[in-house]
Write a protein that holds these residues in place. Structure first.
Motif, mmCIF file in Angstrom:
data_model
loop_
_atom_site.group_PDB
_atom_site.id
_atom_site.type_symbol
_atom_site.label_atom_id
_atom_site.label_comp_id
_atom_site.label_asym_id
_atom_site.label_seq_id
_atom_site.Cartn_x
_atom_site.Cartn_y
_atom_site.Cartn_z
ATOM 1 N N ALA A 185 4.722 -20.320 -15.265
ATOM 2 C CA ALA A 185 4.835 -20.337 -13.804
ATOM 3 C C ALA A 185 6.218 -19.896 -13.363
ATOM 4 O O ALA A 185 7.208 -20.057 -14.078
ATOM 5 N N THR A 186 6.304 -19.353 -12.154
ATOM 6 C CA THR A 186 7.609 -18.966 -11.616
ATOM 7 C C THR A 186 8.333 -20.164 -11.013
ATOM 8 O O THR A 186 9.560 -20.194 -10.968
ATOM 9 N N VAL A 187 7.581 -21.151 -10.521
ATOM 10 C CA VAL A 187 8.148 -22.407 -10.037
ATOM 11 C C VAL A 187 7.267 -23.547 -10.541
ATOM 12 O O VAL A 187 6.090 -23.342 -10.844
ATOM 13 N N VAL A 188 7.835 -24.735 -10.621
ATOM 14 C CA VAL A 188 7.104 -25.897 -11.100
ATOM 15 C C VAL A 188 6.968 -26.908 -9.970
ATOM 16 O O VAL A 188 7.975 -27.306 -9.362
ATOM 17 N N ASP A 189 5.745 -27.298 -9.683
ATOM 18 C CA ASP A 189 5.498 -28.368 -8.715
ATOM 19 C C ASP A 189 5.561 -29.693 -9.473
ATOM 20 O O ASP A 189 4.842 -29.880 -10.464
ATOM 21 N N LEU A 190 6.405 -30.601 -9.018
ATOM 22 C CA LEU A 190 6.562 -31.867 -9.722
ATOM 23 C C LEU A 190 5.270 -32.675 -9.765
ATOM 24 O O LEU A 190 5.104 -33.531 -10.647
ATOM 25 N N THR A 191 4.345 -32.413 -8.838
ATOM 26 C CA THR A 191 3.055 -33.090 -8.883
ATOM 27 C C THR A 191 2.342 -32.829 -10.200
ATOM 28 O O THR A 191 1.616 -33.686 -10.710
ATOM 29 N N ASP A 192 2.570 -31.655 -10.773
ATOM 30 C CA ASP A 192 1.877 -31.266 -11.995
ATOM 31 C C ASP A 192 2.505 -31.848 -13.258
ATOM 32 O O ASP A 192 1.900 -31.769 -14.329
ATOM 33 N N VAL A 193 3.706 -32.409 -13.148
ATOM 34 C CA VAL A 193 4.409 -32.844 -14.365
ATOM 35 C C VAL A 193 5.020 -34.244 -14.263
ATOM 36 O O VAL A 193 5.633 -34.717 -15.222
ATOM 37 N N GLU A 194 4.880 -34.920 -13.125
ATOM 38 C CA GLU A 194 5.586 -36.198 -12.956
ATOM 39 C C GLU A 194 5.101 -37.266 -13.927
ATOM 40 O O GLU A 194 5.842 -38.212 -14.246
ATOM 41 N N ASP A 195 3.870 -37.152 -14.425
ATOM 42 C CA ASP A 195 3.345 -38.171 -15.327
ATOM 43 C C ASP A 195 3.692 -37.897 -16.788
ATOM 44 O O ASP A 195 3.317 -38.676 -17.678
ATOM 45 N N GLU A 196 4.411 -36.835 -17.064
ATOM 46 C CA GLU A 196 4.831 -36.547 -18.427
ATOM 47 C C GLU A 196 6.119 -37.322 -18.745
ATOM 48 O O GLU A 196 6.730 -37.937 -17.873
ATOM 49 N N ASP A 197 6.529 -37.277 -19.999
ATOM 50 C CA ASP A 197 7.759 -37.956 -20.401
ATOM 51 C C ASP A 197 8.978 -37.130 -19.998
ATOM 52 O O ASP A 197 9.001 -35.910 -20.190
#
Length: 316
Positions: A185-197
């Protein structure tokens, strides 16, 4: 954690104030930050130093022992700092230049400026995780210049003897493993990764982590921080796929690690230079050279960062 002089000052401030809130104000810290630091000091010593109650705090038996020793040590250390500061100021300007820095892409440019202004000087530098000890060292004559940083709404306050000069404010990006599903991706939406470590520096007097938490919480986001680390360990945790990390926009990509902007640019970081108002960099010409070199170092770091160049090109 090894005890440092600043930890003894924390213990004494808490005892003298009788309150974490008042002690935090005296130390230019937040109450949660001071509470977390006091807990780490107590963990290092193996037992509580204070009892907590609704009316404030009071030293335990161990606390009284530590306070007795601290009150004997700190005046001697303060006198040593005054003596060395006077000695340093009597030396010819530029004989020895001591540079402090937080993690920053500006340090190379600052050292270039020091070399240009004082070519005969012996120059040394040291890294510090938080800007506040660097500001104290500048005020007490233990440093001549420092690279520091802060965040919007959480700006650092310098002692009266110290000049702060903002260089540039930039967005905070995220570092991902190269094989991560969001890496293309060119940008990352934190919604997509907030549940990761995630990995983040340990909370301390530096309020950067507090700022990030406050901003993201207000936006309904919570990053699951399970690792506390700095520097090379952060890079290794990301590369090995064990964590994601917030990072400065100029954080260099390396094999196995990619850097991407965050959608909406919710987080920002400000780079600053700091020097003693009566030190060798107080003159307008020295300040100009320092700022020009720091800005040039930042521009060079931007050129090395594909993600930053892409962010700038997108006009975000």
């Amino acid at each position: 954690m090894e005890l440092e002089i600043r930890h003894l000052r924390v213990v004494c401030a808490v005892a003298e104030s009788g309150s974490l809130t008042r002690a935090a104000a005296a130390l230019r810290m937040t109450q949660p930050g001071l509470s977390a630091q006091l807990q780490r000091i107590e963990a290092a010593l193996g037992a509580p130093l204070f009892t907590r109650s609704a009316t404030g705090v009071a030293p335990t038996a161990l606390g009284e022992v530590v306070l007795t020793r601290a009150r004997a040590v700190l005046p001697a250390m303060d006198e040593l700092a005054r003596v060395t500061a006077r000695a340093a100021r009597t030396e010819p300007a530029g004989r020895r230049i001591r540079v402090g820095t937080v993690n920053s892409s500006l340090i190379g440019g600052v050292l270039d400026a020091v070399r240009y202004l004082y070519p005969e000087a012996e120059t040394c530098s040291r890294l510090q995780g938080s800007p506040l000890p660097l500001l104290d060292d500048l005020a007490d004559g233990r440093l001549e210049i420092a690279v520091v940083g802060d965040s919007p709404g959480y700006e650092i306050t310098a002692p009266p003897e110290v000049v702060l000069a903002p260089v540039v404010t930039e967005p905070v990006f995220v570092a991902l493993p190269a094989g991560h599903r969001m890496a293309p991706a060119t940008v990352v939406d934190l919604t997509d990764v907030e549940d990761e470590d995630w990995v983040a520096p340990r909370p301390d007097a530096d309020r950067t982590r507090e700022y990030c938490t406050a901003v993201l919480t207000a936006a309904g986001r919570t990053l699951r921080t399970v690792h506390e680390a700095e520097g090379r360990v952060v890079e290794e945790l990301v590369r090995s796929g064990h964590a994601l990390s917030l990072c400065q926009a100029t954080f260099p990509e390396s094999p196995g690690v990619v850097v991407r902007p965050i959608a909406g640019d919710p987080l920002w970081y400000r780079h600053l230079l700091a020097w003693h108002a009566a030190g060798p960099f107080a003159g307008s010409e020295a300040a100009r050279v320092l700022m020009e070199n720091a800005e040039a170092a930042h521009r060079a770091a931007v050129r090395r960062s594909p993600a930053y160049r892409s962010w700038l090109g997108a006009g975000t």
